[in-house]
Structures are given as structure tokens and as C-alpha cells.
Design an enzyme around this catalytic site. Structure first.
Site, short mmCIF file in Angstrom:
data_model
loop_
_atom_site.label_atom_id
_atom_site.label_comp_id
_atom_site.label_asym_id
_atom_site.label_seq_id
_atom_site.Cartn_x
_atom_site.Cartn_y
_atom_site.Cartn_z
N GLY A 31 0.81 -1.21 0.00
CA GLY A 31 0.00 0.00 0.00
C GLY A 31 0.84 1.26 0.00
O GLY A 31 0.46 2.28 0.57
N TYR A 183 -12.78 -3.40 11.79
CA TYR A 183 -11.47 -2.83 11.47
C TYR A 183 -10.51 -2.97 12.66
O TYR A 183 -9.37 -3.40 12.51
CB TYR A 183 -11.62 -1.36 11.08
N SER A 186 -9.23 -6.39 13.04
CA SER A 186 -8.22 -6.76 12.03
C SER A 186 -6.86 -6.17 12.40
O SER A 186 -5.81 -6.81 12.21
CB SER A 186 -8.65 -6.28 10.65
N LYS A 187 -6.84 -4.95 12.93
CA LYS A 187 -5.57 -4.31 13.28
C LYS A 187 -4.96 -4.96 14.53
O LYS A 187 -3.73 -5.10 14.62
CB LYS A 187 -5.77 -2.81 13.51
N GLY A 216 0.30 6.75 15.49
CA GLY A 216 -0.26 7.86 16.26
C GLY A 216 -1.47 8.43 15.56
O GLY A 216 -2.18 7.74 14.83
#
Length: 318
Positions: A31, A183, A186-187, A216
Site C-alpha cells: 500500500g 477494522y 483486524s488491526k 499515532g
């Protein structure tokens, strides 16, 4: 995240604007065509290394490479097609890297969906969990021979401080789907993977390190322009100035990952993030605690990921 760090003499020597040279080394940034990943790639390109953007979209990757070349004269940058949501495509992506060693991979790519409907990949996995975690898990397996061929290679995983909990019985959010929660799951799985990978690398006697970082608070409105894919207006910049006390732009958010790739003092199994309240500022090591230090949970997420992908990345290092 804590802002209290023990004094680190290396911290004072590290200059985010004067990075050590890395000619002859090759870094893959998943990405790397947008967002934080773009700035990781741009900063690494400034070291003289070859930087490879792993990107689904060839037009966006070309625009990112043109931007990097315009800011880093003589930049060695190229692209490989990479679709982390399609596990069957990963071998071809790694083959496109070529047979030589890979000095580091930055697991950066991710999707954050906000629509209320749960979406699945062709493999039948929830799209965010598949892209952000399972794709990187499987990619590491395919990359293992290239990483092993390079001395002291690194796997750098970019996590998120949104990661708070994970449900082992519903990793893929099949019940009561909520986009933000899916989300965050997943992180967290990604960060647990990064720490568990390092434990397994150490057990295998591998010279590869696994490091986890987080960016951050990263805002577009505090991010310098990189046309055509990011243009910050003067008005947006002025409106964001008060937020700059607590947060930062994506250029600064890339610093932790860049340091994790380049700094010889970084150790496997560490967590790096911005040093001011974990939200902004120069990169610094942070304590690994709470759910991130849960080795049993990490091992169970690893086992579930292995069953879902059919590969075990640690089996190819040694």
C-alpha cells in the site's frame, strides 16, 4: 499509550530528516501508493535503497512513483501488483519481486470500510480482516525465502491504537457486524501477529526481526501536499493548526515505520510509536502491555490465521 520512556542515547542520534544510507538494500511497502505508506516509501527512497510499492492500482502506483521521483532525484522505485484480499494472487506478486533478497517488508496496506453491509473476499473472508491481516500473514509466508536470503532482514507491521479487543469465536465479524469494530479487530490481529512472529523467529534461530509500530494520530489536514493524490488547501491547513498540538500529519506518522526498517538499535518484538502520548512526535519504543502482551491470545490468533490461509509463515524461517 504511555509518553514515559527511559532515556535512550540512540534516540538523540536519530534524525528523521537525515536517514542513514541504505544503497544496495531493497524494501517492499504494501500500500505504498497512498497515505502513510506513501510517505514511508518516499522517506526510504531518500536513503538510496530500492523501494518497491505493492499496490492493487497501477495508475495510483505510477502517480506515487512520479511524486517520489520528483522529490528524490535518482530514486530507485518500482511497483509490483499486490492484492492482499486475493490469497491465490500472492505468489505471482512475490515472483515479480525477483529472486534476490528482501531487506524489509513494511506491512502497511489496509482498508477501512464504513458501509454497514459486511463484505467478503472471493475466499469467503471478511474483507477488512482478509486485507489487513490474513493477506499480510500469507504474504509473509511467500516472502520468507527472500527475507532469509538477506542479512538481518525485518518485517515491520503497522498497527493502530484503535486495536482494543478481539473475539476468537468471531474473528471475521459474522455476528452483529460493525465496520469500526471489524477494522479494530483486524488491526489487533495484525499487531498480535507481529509480536508472535518475532517469538517464533527467535525460537527458529532466524536473523529476521519482526517489529510492530503504530502511527499515532495522522490527519490529512496536517499532511503536506503530494499532488495529484493529496492536495492540502491553505484553509484546511489553518483549520488543522490547533489539532497539531495533539496530532500530526501522515509524513510524521511514517517515522516510526521508517526507523523500524533502518535503525540498527531496533530490536525484534519491540513496539514503536510517536513519543508524545503515543499520538505525535519523534518515534520511540513503547512498553508492550495489556492485550498486546497476551502470548496465549497471540498464539491462538496465529493458529486461526494458519487454518484460514493454509500457511504457517514461521515454518519457512530458520
Amino acid at each position: 499509550m504511555s509518553s514515559h520512556h527511559s532515556p535512550d542515547p540512540a534516540q538523540d542520534r536519530w534524525d528523521v530528516h537525515r536517514l542513514p544510507p541504505a544503497e544496495g538494500r531493497t524494501f517492499l511497502v504494501t500500500g505504498g501508493n497512498a497515505g502513510i505508506g506513501y510517505f514511508v516509501a518516499e522517506q526510504l527512497a531518500g536513503t538510496g535503497a530500492t523501494v518497491v510499492l505493492g499496490s492493487r492500482d497501477s495508475a495510483k502506483a505510477e502517480a506515487a512513483m512520479a511524486s517520489i521521483r520528483s522529490r528524490v532525484p535518482g530514486a530507485r522505485v518500482r511497483r509490483v501488483p499486490l492484492d492482499l484480499a486475493d490469497l491465490s494472487s500472492l505468489k505471482a506478486s512475490v515472483d515479480a519481486l525477483g529472486p534476490h533478497g528482501l531487506d524489509a517488508v513494511v506491512h502497511n496496506a489496509g482498508v477501512l470500510l464504513d458501509e454497514p453491509q459486511r463484505r467478503e473476499t472471493g475466499d469467503g473472508h471478511e474483507l477488512m480482516f482478509a486485507t489487513n491481516h490474513l493477506g499480510h500473514f500469507a504474504l509473509t509466508w511467500w516472502l520468507a525465502p527472500l527475507l532469509t536470503a538477506a542479512p538481518a532482514s525485518r518485517v515491520v507491521t503497522i498497527g493502530s491504537f484503535t486495536a482494543k479487543s478481539v473475539d476468537l469465536d468471531d474473528l471475521q465479524s459474522t455476528h452483529g457486524y460493525q465496520p469500526k469494530r471489524a477494522y479494530a479487530r483486524s488491526k489487533l490481529a495484525q499487531m498480535l501477529f507481529g509480536f508472535e512472529l518475532d517469538r517464533r523467529l527467535r525460537a527458529a534461530g532466524s536473523s529476521t526481526l519482526s517489529v510492530v509500530v503504530h502511527p499515532g494520530g495522522a490527519l490529512d489536514s496536517l499532511t503536506p501536499s503530494r499532488p495529484p493524490f493529496h492536495v492540502r488547501t491553505a484553509g484546511a491547513r489553518l483549520r488543522a493548526l490547533p489539532l497539531g498540538v495533539l496530532l500530526q500529519g501522515k509524513e510524521a506518522a511514517a517515522w516510526s515505520a521508517v526507523r523500524a526498517v533502518l535503525d540498527p538499535s531496533v530490536r525484534g518484538g519491540q513496539l514503536w510509536g510517536p513519543r508524545v502520548l503515543g499520538m505525535r512526535g519523534l518515534p520511540a519504543p513503547e512498553p508492550v502491555r495489556g492485550i498486546l502482551a497476551d502470548t496465549e491470545l497471540a498464539a491462538r490468533v496465529w493458529a486461526a490465521s494458519r487454518d484460514l490461509t493454509g500457511v504457517d509463515p514461521s515454518s519457512r524461517f530458520g
